[in-house]
Each structure stands twice: as C-alpha cells, then as structure tokens.
Design a protein around this motif. Structure first.
Motif, PDB file in Angstrom:
ATOM      1  N   PHE A   1     -45.873  43.731  76.872  1.00 56.11           N
ATOM      2  CA  PHE A   1     -45.066  42.608  76.425  1.00 56.11           C
ATOM      3  C   PHE A   1     -43.847  43.144  75.699  1.00 56.11           C
ATOM      4  O   PHE A   1     -43.955  43.991  74.828  1.00 56.11           O
ATOM      5  N   ALA A   2     -42.670  42.615  76.049  1.00 64.06           N
ATOM      6  CA  ALA A   2     -41.439  43.086  75.420  1.00 64.06           C
ATOM      7  C   ALA A   2     -40.644  41.966  74.744  1.00 64.06           C
ATOM      8  O   ALA A   2     -40.032  42.183  73.705  1.00 64.06           O
ATOM      9  N   ARG A   3     -40.659  40.766  75.332  1.00 63.66           N
ATOM     10  CA  ARG A   3     -39.843  39.678  74.786  1.00 63.66           C
ATOM     11  C   ARG A   3     -40.348  38.339  75.300  1.00 63.66           C
ATOM     12  O   ARG A   3     -40.883  38.251  76.400  1.00 63.66           O
ATOM     13  N   TRP A   4     -40.115  37.281  74.504  1.00 68.30           N
ATOM     14  CA  TRP A   4     -40.514  35.931  74.892  1.00 68.30           C
ATOM     15  C   TRP A   4     -39.458  34.972  74.377  1.00 68.30           C
ATOM     16  O   TRP A   4     -39.068  35.027  73.216  1.00 68.30           O
ATOM     17  N   GLU A   5     -38.966  34.091  75.246  1.00 69.04           N
ATOM     18  CA  GLU A   5     -37.984  33.075  74.871  1.00 69.04           C
ATOM     19  C   GLU A   5     -38.477  31.721  75.348  1.00 69.04           C
ATOM     20  O   GLU A   5     -39.008  31.623  76.452  1.00 69.04           O
ATOM     21  N   CYS A   6     -38.285  30.687  74.544  1.00 69.43           N
ATOM     22  CA  CYS A   6     -38.773  29.363  74.917  1.00 69.43           C
ATOM     23  C   CYS A   6     -37.697  28.318  74.618  1.00 69.43           C
ATOM     24  O   CYS A   6     -37.037  28.380  73.585  1.00 69.43           O
ATOM     25  N   GLN A   7     -37.542  27.358  75.534  1.00 68.98           N
ATOM     26  CA  GLN A   7     -36.595  26.269  75.342  1.00 68.98           C
ATOM     27  C   GLN A   7     -37.279  24.949  75.688  1.00 68.98           C
ATOM     28  O   GLN A   7     -37.864  24.814  76.770  1.00 68.98           O
ATOM     29  N   PHE A   8     -37.213  23.991  74.776  1.00 67.22           N
ATOM     30  CA  PHE A   8     -37.799  22.668  74.996  1.00 67.22           C
ATOM     31  C   PHE A   8     -36.722  21.699  75.449  1.00 67.22           C
ATOM     32  O   PHE A   8     -35.607  21.711  74.935  1.00 67.22           O
ATOM     33  N   PHE A   9     -37.049  20.848  76.414  1.00 67.00           N
ATOM     34  CA  PHE A   9     -36.103  19.875  76.939  1.00 67.00           C
ATOM     35  C   PHE A   9     -36.488  18.440  76.596  1.00 67.00           C
ATOM     36  O   PHE A   9     -35.637  17.569  76.539  1.00 67.00           O
ATOM     37  N   ALA A  10     -37.781  18.184  76.412  1.00 65.19           N
ATOM     38  CA  ALA A  10     -38.260  16.834  76.100  1.00 65.19           C
ATOM     39  C   ALA A  10     -39.604  16.967  75.381  1.00 65.19           C
ATOM     40  O   ALA A  10     -40.315  17.952  75.572  1.00 65.19           O
ATOM     41  N   PRO A  11     -39.949  15.984  74.574  1.00 63.70           N
ATOM     42  CA  PRO A  11     -41.239  16.060  73.881  1.00 63.70           C
ATOM     43  C   PRO A  11     -42.408  15.890  74.848  1.00 63.70           C
ATOM     44  O   PRO A  11     -42.305  15.184  75.854  1.00 63.70           O
ATOM     45  N   ASN A  57     -41.907  41.651  80.513  1.00 69.73           N
ATOM     46  CA  ASN A  57     -43.030  42.574  80.398  1.00 69.73           C
ATOM     47  C   ASN A  57     -42.664  43.933  80.958  1.00 69.73           C
ATOM     48  O   ASN A  57     -41.968  44.031  81.961  1.00 69.73           O
ATOM     49  N   CYS A  58     -43.171  44.984  80.307  1.00 72.47           N
ATOM     50  CA  CYS A  58     -42.980  46.338  80.791  1.00 72.47           C
ATOM     51  C   CYS A  58     -43.921  46.541  81.973  1.00 72.47           C
ATOM     52  O   CYS A  58     -45.124  46.285  81.887  1.00 72.47           O
ATOM     53  N   TRP A  59     -43.372  46.983  83.107  1.00 70.13           N
ATOM     54  CA  TRP A  59     -44.162  47.120  84.313  1.00 70.13           C
ATOM     55  C   TRP A  59     -44.608  48.554  84.513  1.00 70.13           C
ATOM     56  O   TRP A  59     -45.735  48.821  84.850  1.00 70.13           O
ATOM     57  N   GLU A  60     -43.703  49.507  84.308  1.00 67.33           N
ATOM     58  CA  GLU A  60     -44.006  50.922  84.474  1.00 67.33           C
ATOM     59  C   GLU A  60     -43.233  51.720  83.439  1.00 67.33           C
ATOM     60  O   GLU A  60     -42.256  51.251  82.895  1.00 67.33           O
ATOM     61  N   GLY A  61     -43.672  52.943  83.231  1.00 69.30           N
ATOM     62  CA  GLY A  61     -42.897  53.862  82.411  1.00 69.30           C
ATOM     63  C   GLY A  61     -43.240  53.863  80.938  1.00 69.30           C
ATOM     64  O   GLY A  61     -42.565  54.514  80.159  1.00 69.30           O
TER      65      GLY A  61
END
Length: 69
Positions: A1-11, A57-61
C-alpha cells in the motif's frame, strides 16, 4: 500500500444499495519500484455516483527491509 485518495459526490443513506466498479487506472515506475493505481467508483440504486477512491499499491520492487516496517 502506498497511497489512498477518496472523493464523495453524494451522501449515502441507510437502506441505499451501493454497487462498485473497479478499474486499473494506471501503472508506473518510480525509484525502481512498480506501482498500480486502482480506481473504484460507487453508485447508489439510482445510478448516481456517490464515491470514488484511488488506491496506489506497490506491485514489484519492494526491498526486503520494507517488510519489517
């Protein structure tokens, strides 16, 4: 796991039926590591987009020492 972003448009309300769709948004390499970005969209029973989030997400390396953090 590297980053997570969330955006809400409606309740979202109790009783709503939420359906999600997942797409592979992009792939990229940074500092010798490979990443994938998933885009997940959620819609209610009326087809209205209520949420979208991106998960990177980190896939390889990954280095062995990264697993001990």
């Amino acid at each position: 796991f590297a980053r997570w972003e969330c955006q809400f448009f409606a309740p979202m309300k109790p009783g709503d039926v939420i359906t999600s769709e997942t797409r592979l948004g992009e792939k990229f390499e940074k500092r010798g590591r490979k990443y994938v970005v998933w885009t997940i969209s959620a819609r209610n029973q009326r087809g209205e987009k209520v949420l979208e989030y991106r998960s990177t997400n980190c896939w390889e390396g990954a280095k062995p020492e990264d697993k001990t953090r």
